[in-house]
Design a protein around this motif. Structure first.
Motif, short mmCIF file in Angstrom:
data_model
loop_
_atom_site.label_atom_id
_atom_site.label_comp_id
_atom_site.label_asym_id
_atom_site.label_seq_id
_atom_site.Cartn_x
_atom_site.Cartn_y
_atom_site.Cartn_z
N TRP A 153 0.84 -1.21 0.00
CA TRP A 153 0.00 0.00 0.00
C TRP A 153 0.87 1.25 0.00
N GLU A 154 1.96 1.23 0.77
CA GLU A 154 2.82 2.41 0.88
C GLU A 154 3.48 2.76 -0.45
N SER A 155 3.85 1.75 -1.23
CA SER A 155 4.44 2.03 -2.54
C SER A 155 3.40 2.58 -3.50
N LEU A 156 2.21 2.02 -3.49
CA LEU A 156 1.15 2.53 -4.36
C LEU A 156 0.76 3.95 -3.98
N GLU A 157 0.66 4.21 -2.67
CA GLU A 157 0.36 5.56 -2.21
C GLU A 157 1.40 6.55 -2.72
N GLY A 158 2.67 6.18 -2.60
CA GLY A 158 3.74 7.07 -3.01
C GLY A 158 3.77 7.32 -4.50
N ILE A 159 3.46 6.29 -5.28
CA ILE A 159 3.39 6.45 -6.73
C ILE A 159 2.32 7.46 -7.11
N VAL A 160 1.18 7.38 -6.46
CA VAL A 160 0.04 8.22 -6.82
C VAL A 160 0.15 9.63 -6.23
N LYS A 161 0.67 9.75 -4.99
CA LYS A 161 0.57 11.02 -4.27
C LYS A 161 1.91 11.68 -4.01
N HIS A 162 2.99 11.30 -4.69
CA HIS A 162 4.30 11.88 -4.34
C HIS A 162 4.35 13.39 -4.57
N ASN A 163 3.47 13.91 -5.44
CA ASN A 163 3.42 15.35 -5.65
C ASN A 163 2.34 16.04 -4.81
N GLY A 164 1.76 15.32 -3.85
CA GLY A 164 0.77 15.92 -2.97
C GLY A 164 -0.60 15.28 -3.12
N PRO A 165 -1.56 15.69 -2.26
CA PRO A 165 -2.92 15.12 -2.33
C PRO A 165 -3.57 15.39 -3.67
N LEU A 166 -4.45 14.48 -4.07
CA LEU A 166 -5.17 14.62 -5.33
C LEU A 166 -6.56 15.20 -5.12
N THR A 167 -7.11 15.05 -3.91
CA THR A 167 -8.44 15.57 -3.60
C THR A 167 -8.43 16.14 -2.18
N ASP A 168 -9.51 16.84 -1.84
CA ASP A 168 -9.72 17.17 -0.43
C ASP A 168 -10.53 16.03 0.20
N LYS A 169 -10.86 16.18 1.48
CA LYS A 169 -11.55 15.08 2.16
C LYS A 169 -12.94 14.82 1.60
N ALA A 170 -13.51 15.83 0.95
CA ALA A 170 -14.84 15.65 0.34
C ALA A 170 -14.75 14.98 -1.03
N GLY A 171 -13.53 14.76 -1.51
CA GLY A 171 -13.34 14.12 -2.81
C GLY A 171 -13.22 15.08 -3.97
N THR A 172 -13.18 16.39 -3.69
CA THR A 172 -13.04 17.38 -4.76
C THR A 172 -11.58 17.45 -5.20
N PRO A 173 -11.29 17.33 -6.50
CA PRO A 173 -9.90 17.36 -6.96
C PRO A 173 -9.19 18.66 -6.58
N VAL A 174 -7.92 18.55 -6.21
CA VAL A 174 -7.11 19.71 -5.85
C VAL A 174 -5.77 19.62 -6.59
#
Length: 404
Positions: A153-174
């Motif tokens: 999970w940690e490797s997949l998380e890092g691949i997807v989010k290494h440049n920061g969050p993709l959404t806010d907690k409500a799911g809105t893209p950021v």
């Protein structure tokens, strides 16, 4: 602690013994941590080998001295390991993320990404991070019990989010996805296994991201000098580089231009690594994270350039954009490279059987939806090397650009 010394593992580092595991459970390795196992799987993947013949800036056959995606990736990993060691992080996870970060890039660099993004607009476009996730979760076919690499999970998380969050907690893209939608390759997988797209990634992932910036800046300068797109003295328009050039001249007054350039690149890498280390230590001491969960929920990045180094780094990017990426020679070759991928995409849509048999759907090709076909073609083209894309174009068309 001086830069270069290894710090003890810190409480805010990812701990392989506390990994959230793999989507498909496997017995633990007897001699490797979960993150070391991830790293080895990336290195042995087909996608990693293909990076050898994928463009960084210059197409592979323009010369053996220019970076490819593979040489760039190895340089990112070297910088990332150094920073990770100094900060007391997990080096295996950091290396995994550094080595995997460019797996999803198509042939011909950013020109290839732009071409595929245009071809796949109706499907949400093309995103190389989403493509990397597809590769490591489904497109690699090397193991008997699962598709992909079944990374932690940690490797997949890092691949997807290494440049920061993709959404806010409500799911809105950021961030880069603000005003758009998260790429389907990521959103669909997240529905299967929650990667917490709203949170920041681990420090190991943040180190991999900033190391990519350092490698890009320094080594694109090196390649630009080798290609004759600019000279060492041209770089003196930037205050940071000007100071380094003057200092090199003082220490080595008779140095030839090739060695001046190499010394300048080394000085730049050392400066940027030192700047990131100092700023990151300052931020970590202020934030006092007690765990990796505190890092994820901190609300801002903790691995970063200090303001003066960030300003200098942005000036380098502007210089390279004007003097290298938009150089007429580079622009001409990349325009022709885009046309090759546009041609291939259109041909495979019209004549699916021109693709290799292993890339054809099981059953009747005619029963496949247009959406499924377009995504399959996109996956096939994204996996091509520069050389294979040229060979395919030569096979299917009467005339192919030389790209020189």
């Amino acid at each position: 602690m001086s830069v270069g010394m290894a710090a003890p593992r810190m409480t805010y580092a990812c701990d392989p013994d506390r990994s959230r595991g793999r989507l498909i459970q496997e017995p633990p390795a007897k001699t490797r941590s979960p993150f070391r196992r991830d790293c080895d799987r990336v290195i042995h993947s087909t996608a990693f080998r293909r990076l050898k013949h994928k463009t960084q800036v210059f197409v592979f056959h323009e010369g053996d001295h220019y970076r490819t995606r593979l040489s760039h990736t190895l340089e990112v990993a070297q910088i990332a390991r150094a920073l990770s060691r100094q900060l007391g992080l997990d080096e295996d996870l950091t290396e995994t993320l550094a080595l995997a970060h460019d797996l999803g890039h198509p042939p011909f660099g950013h020109a290839g990404e732009h071409a595929l993004d245009s071809c796949l607009q109706s499907l949400g476009g093309f995103d190389h991070n989403a493509q990397t996730l597809r590769l490591v979760t489904s497109l690699e076919h090397r193991y008997p019990d699962f598709d992909g690499l079944n990374l932690t999970w940690e490797s997949l998380e890092g691949i997807v989010k290494h440049n920061g969050p993709l959404t806010d907690k409500a799911g809105t893209p950021v961030g880069r996805y603000r005003g758009r939608s998260v790429p389907p390759g990521i959103s669909e997988y997240d529905g299967n296994w929650d990667l917490e797209l709203w949170s920041f990634a681990s420090l190991e992932a943040q180190v991999a991201a900033v190391s990519d910036d350092i490698a890009y800046d320094a080594h694109d300068i090196d390649d630009g000098l080798r290609a004759g797109l600019f000279t060492v003295d041209d770089l003196a328009v930037m205050p940071l580089m000007s100071g380094m050039i003057v200092d090199i001249a003082r220490r080595h007054p008779m140095l030839d231009d090739d060695r001046r350039g190499a010394e300048l690149v080394r000085e730049l890498i050392s400066y940027l690594i030192g700047a990131v280390f100092s700023e990151s230590r300052r931020r970590l001491e202020a934030a006092k994270p007690k765990s990796v969960e505190h890092v994820r929920n901190h609300g801002s990045v903790l691995i970063a350039f200090p303001p003066e180094a960030e300003e200098a780094e942005q000036m380098i990017k502007i210089f390279l954009k004007e003097r290298m990426y938009r150089h007429p020679r580079v622009m001409r070759v990349m325009s022709e490279a885009e046309s090759i991928l546009f041609d291939l995409f259109a041909r495979y849509q019209q004549s699916p059987h021109d693709m290799p048999s292993e890339w054809l759907p099981r059953g009747d090709v005619g029963a496949e939806t247009e959406t499924d076909r377009a995504r399959r073609i996109g996956n096939f083209i994204a996996g091509m090397t520069d050389r294979f894309a040229l060979t395919e174009h030569q096979r299917l068309f009467s005339s192919t650009p030389d790209l020189r």
